[in-house]
Enzyme design. Structure first.
Site, short mmCIF file in Angstrom:
data_model
loop_
_atom_site.label_atom_id
_atom_site.label_comp_id
_atom_site.label_asym_id
_atom_site.label_seq_id
_atom_site.Cartn_x
_atom_site.Cartn_y
_atom_site.Cartn_z
N ASP A 177 28.81 27.95 -61.27
CA ASP A 177 29.58 28.58 -60.15
C ASP A 177 29.27 30.18 -60.18
O ASP A 177 29.78 30.68 -59.18
CB ASP A 177 31.13 28.33 -60.47
CG ASP A 177 31.69 26.98 -59.84
OD1 ASP A 177 30.47 26.25 -59.32
OD2 ASP A 177 32.65 26.47 -60.32
N ARG A 185 26.51 14.64 -53.92
CA ARG A 185 27.63 14.77 -54.97
C ARG A 185 28.28 13.41 -55.11
O ARG A 185 29.28 13.23 -54.86
CB ARG A 185 28.88 15.95 -54.65
CG ARG A 185 28.12 17.31 -54.71
CD ARG A 185 29.12 18.18 -54.14
NE ARG A 185 29.92 18.82 -55.41
CZ ARG A 185 30.90 19.70 -55.38
NH1 ARG A 185 31.22 20.39 -54.45
NH2 ARG A 185 31.40 20.02 -56.38
N ARG A 206 38.52 29.66 -50.02
CA ARG A 206 38.80 28.34 -50.61
C ARG A 206 38.83 28.60 -52.49
O ARG A 206 39.62 27.93 -52.99
CB ARG A 206 37.66 27.45 -50.42
CG ARG A 206 37.60 26.95 -49.14
CD ARG A 206 36.78 25.69 -48.99
NE ARG A 206 36.68 24.78 -50.21
CZ ARG A 206 35.73 24.58 -50.88
NH1 ARG A 206 34.49 24.68 -50.70
NH2 ARG A 206 35.86 23.72 -51.77
N CYS A 227 32.04 21.49 -50.80
CA CYS A 227 30.82 22.48 -50.49
C CYS A 227 29.37 21.68 -50.18
O CYS A 227 29.25 20.54 -51.05
CB CYS A 227 30.62 23.41 -51.77
SG CYS A 227 31.94 24.73 -51.54
N LYS A 270 41.49 28.15 -59.92
CA LYS A 270 41.56 27.03 -59.04
C LYS A 270 41.40 25.53 -59.58
O LYS A 270 41.96 24.66 -59.36
CB LYS A 270 40.27 27.10 -57.91
CG LYS A 270 40.02 26.20 -56.91
CD LYS A 270 39.13 26.57 -55.84
CE LYS A 270 37.63 26.22 -56.37
NZ LYS A 270 37.24 24.97 -56.02
N ASN A 271 40.24 25.68 -60.44
CA ASN A 271 39.61 24.49 -60.90
C ASN A 271 40.65 23.70 -61.97
O ASN A 271 40.51 22.67 -62.35
CB ASN A 271 38.21 24.34 -61.66
CG ASN A 271 37.36 24.55 -60.38
OD1 ASN A 271 37.45 24.55 -59.30
ND2 ASN A 271 36.05 25.03 -60.73
C1 UD1 Z 1 33.42 20.84 -60.96
C2 UD1 Z 1 33.99 22.04 -60.35
C3 UD1 Z 1 32.90 22.80 -59.64
C4 UD1 Z 1 31.65 23.16 -60.47
C5 UD1 Z 1 31.45 22.06 -60.97
C6 UD1 Z 1 30.37 21.93 -62.15
C7 UD1 Z 1 36.37 21.64 -59.79
C8 UD1 Z 1 37.40 21.45 -58.68
N1 UD1 Z 1 35.09 21.71 -59.33
O1 UD1 Z 1 32.96 19.99 -59.84
O2 UD1 Z 1 33.59 24.15 -59.19
O3 UD1 Z 1 30.72 23.60 -59.79
O4 UD1 Z 1 32.48 21.35 -61.81
O5 UD1 Z 1 30.77 22.82 -63.48
O6 UD1 Z 1 36.63 21.54 -61.00
N2 UD1 Z 1 27.78 13.81 -61.00
C9 UD1 Z 1 27.34 12.35 -60.74
N3 UD1 Z 1 27.79 11.54 -60.51
C10 UD1 Z 1 29.50 11.56 -60.58
C11 UD1 Z 1 29.87 12.91 -60.70
C12 UD1 Z 1 28.96 13.61 -61.01
O7 UD1 Z 1 26.03 12.13 -60.50
O8 UD1 Z 1 30.08 10.48 -60.54
C13 UD1 Z 1 26.75 14.94 -60.70
C14 UD1 Z 1 27.11 15.79 -59.80
O9 UD1 Z 1 26.30 15.31 -58.69
C15 UD1 Z 1 26.49 17.12 -60.08
C16 UD1 Z 1 26.93 17.11 -61.60
O10 UD1 Z 1 27.19 15.74 -61.90
O11 UD1 Z 1 25.18 17.20 -60.00
C17 UD1 Z 1 28.21 18.00 -61.94
O12 UD1 Z 1 29.11 17.32 -61.21
P1 UD1 Z 1 30.90 17.44 -61.86
O13 UD1 Z 1 30.74 17.95 -63.13
O14 UD1 Z 1 31.30 16.15 -61.34
O15 UD1 Z 1 31.25 18.67 -60.94
P2 UD1 Z 1 32.75 18.50 -59.92
O16 UD1 Z 1 33.71 18.01 -60.88
O17 UD1 Z 1 32.68 18.10 -58.68
#
Ligand code: UD1
Length: 418
Positions: free
Chosen positions: A305, A121, A397, A116, A22-23
């Protein structure tokens, strides 16, 4: 939403094939927008998040067709830079369209992404990176308009290796003038898959999986055919199901080195895991035992995850296991549901102490999010009696027909509409 009813206690035996990731599929589908032509994405899992992504592509003016696990995207007709609000709110990963649409049209209009409920986030890292590449951002309530007549390559150091921010920068940088370097990028396998896709399209990208990713922008991109890599989280969910219920389950078409941190934890808990040419087998005949602290970390550390999924396994292991959730601030909501099944879990902030009980017992529970829901299904398979999981629509999902796959392995699972 769907309800899962699981009568626990059946040992699981058999073989299933890993679904597409998915990711990986979601950012790659978004990246199709970059080509002025047709791309074919193979091994796309049949998930509601993929359906939503296809709807966003259609909303942008792409022609999309799905045939089995293949999605064809013809992006020659992209005619707007606004991602529809209702689809944006459906799932967090829709934020990936930001970089792709900005690169393609010089503009992108989005509202705050959904997804989720696993904590705050924010997308500050995405925003500040795009700003340093020259994008102007105008806010109007929770809508944001990004505009850049010409993006400019630059050096970006991420304070945290965010998966989504790394992907957005890679996508935007394909259209930027000059070279963009991402220091401290996410190193997840899905980032490498996106790099492979972009390179096949004609982009100059290198370094994914390492400490710096370099993108030389400005090359014309064309449509390609690409096969999405296997889903490491879905794979470990099926292995964990066998760990919780007992038995022997094989997942074929997997890439075991991409989930070695989870395999190591399951081995420590007393499971045997063998890996041979993409076939990974977990056998569990003995009682489970607690393991050393599980700390979620960016790849190649233990994936957030898989945290709920391993917690479900260890809820009936002998002894106490400490979980430390370092990625998301509110990712223990499943713990309260596991307690309804008799689990002994003490949560304090980002730490959960799980003391194994002899056996979980079936109970009515609620899926709080995608991986939390999958964790409850894993727990229910090993529990005594019947578990009813409400709001199980979250599971669709991320898992392609989880109930069907589990039945193939001998589980007693039914899904009904609520
Ligand atoms: C992706 C994955 C999700 C997985 C996560 C961490 C997809 C579609 N989803 O989510 O399944 O759980 O990586 O491996 O690929 N953060 C900030 N500011 C930002 C962006 C992120 O503070 O601008 C923080 C988030 O709040 C969180 C952490 O960084 O605490 C990790 O987030 P991130 O790696 O961005 O996860 P996603 O890309 O949302």
């Amino acid at each position: 939403m769907n309800v899962y009813t699981i009568n626990g206690g059946n040992r699981l035996y058999g073989e299933i094939e890993a679904q597409g990731a998915k990711n990986s599929a979601l950012p790659i589908l978004a990246a199709c927008v970059l080509a002025d032509g047709e791309s074919v994405v193979e091994n796309c899992p049949r998930l509601s998040d993929v359906d939503n992504t296809v709807e966003i592509l259609r909303g942008l003016g792409c022609k999309c067709e799905r045939s089995g696990s293949e999605v064809t995207v013809d992006a020659s007709g992209v005619c707007t830079s606004a991602v529809p609000d209702e689809l944006m709110r459906e799932m967090r990963s829709s934020v990936i369209f930001l970089g792709a649409v900005l690169a393609r049209t010089g503009e992108a209009e989005i509202c705050s992404p959904g997804g989720c409920e696993i904590g705050r986030r924010p997308i500050d890292l995405h925003i500040s990176a795009l700003r340093s590449m020259g994008a102007e951002i105008v806010r109007d309530g929770d809508r944001m308009l990004f505009r850049a007549a010409k993006l400019k390559g630059c050096d970006i150091s991420l304070a945290f290796p965010s998966v989504g921010a790394t992907e957005n920068i890679m996508l935007a940088a394909t259209a930027a003038e000059g070279i963009t370097r991402i220091h401290n990028p996410a190193r997840e396998p899905e980032i490498c898959d996106l790099q492979a896709f972009l390179r096949a399209m004609g982009a100059r990208v290198s370094g994914a999986g390492g400490l710096t990713i370099e993108i030389e922008g400005g090359h014309k991109l064309h449509g390609v055919r690409h096969r999405v890599l296997p889903d490491r989280i879905a794979t470990v969910t099926y292995l964990a199901a066998a760990a919780a219920a007992g038995g022997a389950v094989t997942v074929s078409g997997a890439r075991p080195y991409q989930f070695s941190a989870v395999s190591a934890a399951l081995r420590e808990a007393g499971c045997e895991i063998t890996e041979r040419s993409g076939r990974v087998t977990l056998v569990r005949h003995r009682p489970l035992r607690a393991i050393g602290p599980v700390r979620t970390m960016p790849y190649p550390g233990f994936p957030t995850d898989a945290q709920s999924i391993l917690m479900s396994v260890l809820a009936s292991a002998e002894g106490s296991t400490i979980f430390v959730e370092n990625i998301f601030e509110n990712r223990f909501r499943h713990a309260g549901e596991l307690e309804k099944m008799g689990a002994d879990i003490c949560v304090e902030g980002r730490v959960a102490v799980v003391t194994g009980v002899k056996r979980l017992r079936g109970a009515p529970v609620v899926a709080t999010d995608l991986r939390g829901g999958a964790g409850l299904a894993v727990a229910a398979l090993g529990a005594e009696g019947r578990t009813r999981i409400e709001d199980a629509g979250h599971i669709a999902r991320g898992y392609e027909q989880l109930d069907v796959a589990l039945r193939t392995l001998g589980a007693d699972v039914t899904v009904t509409e609520q």
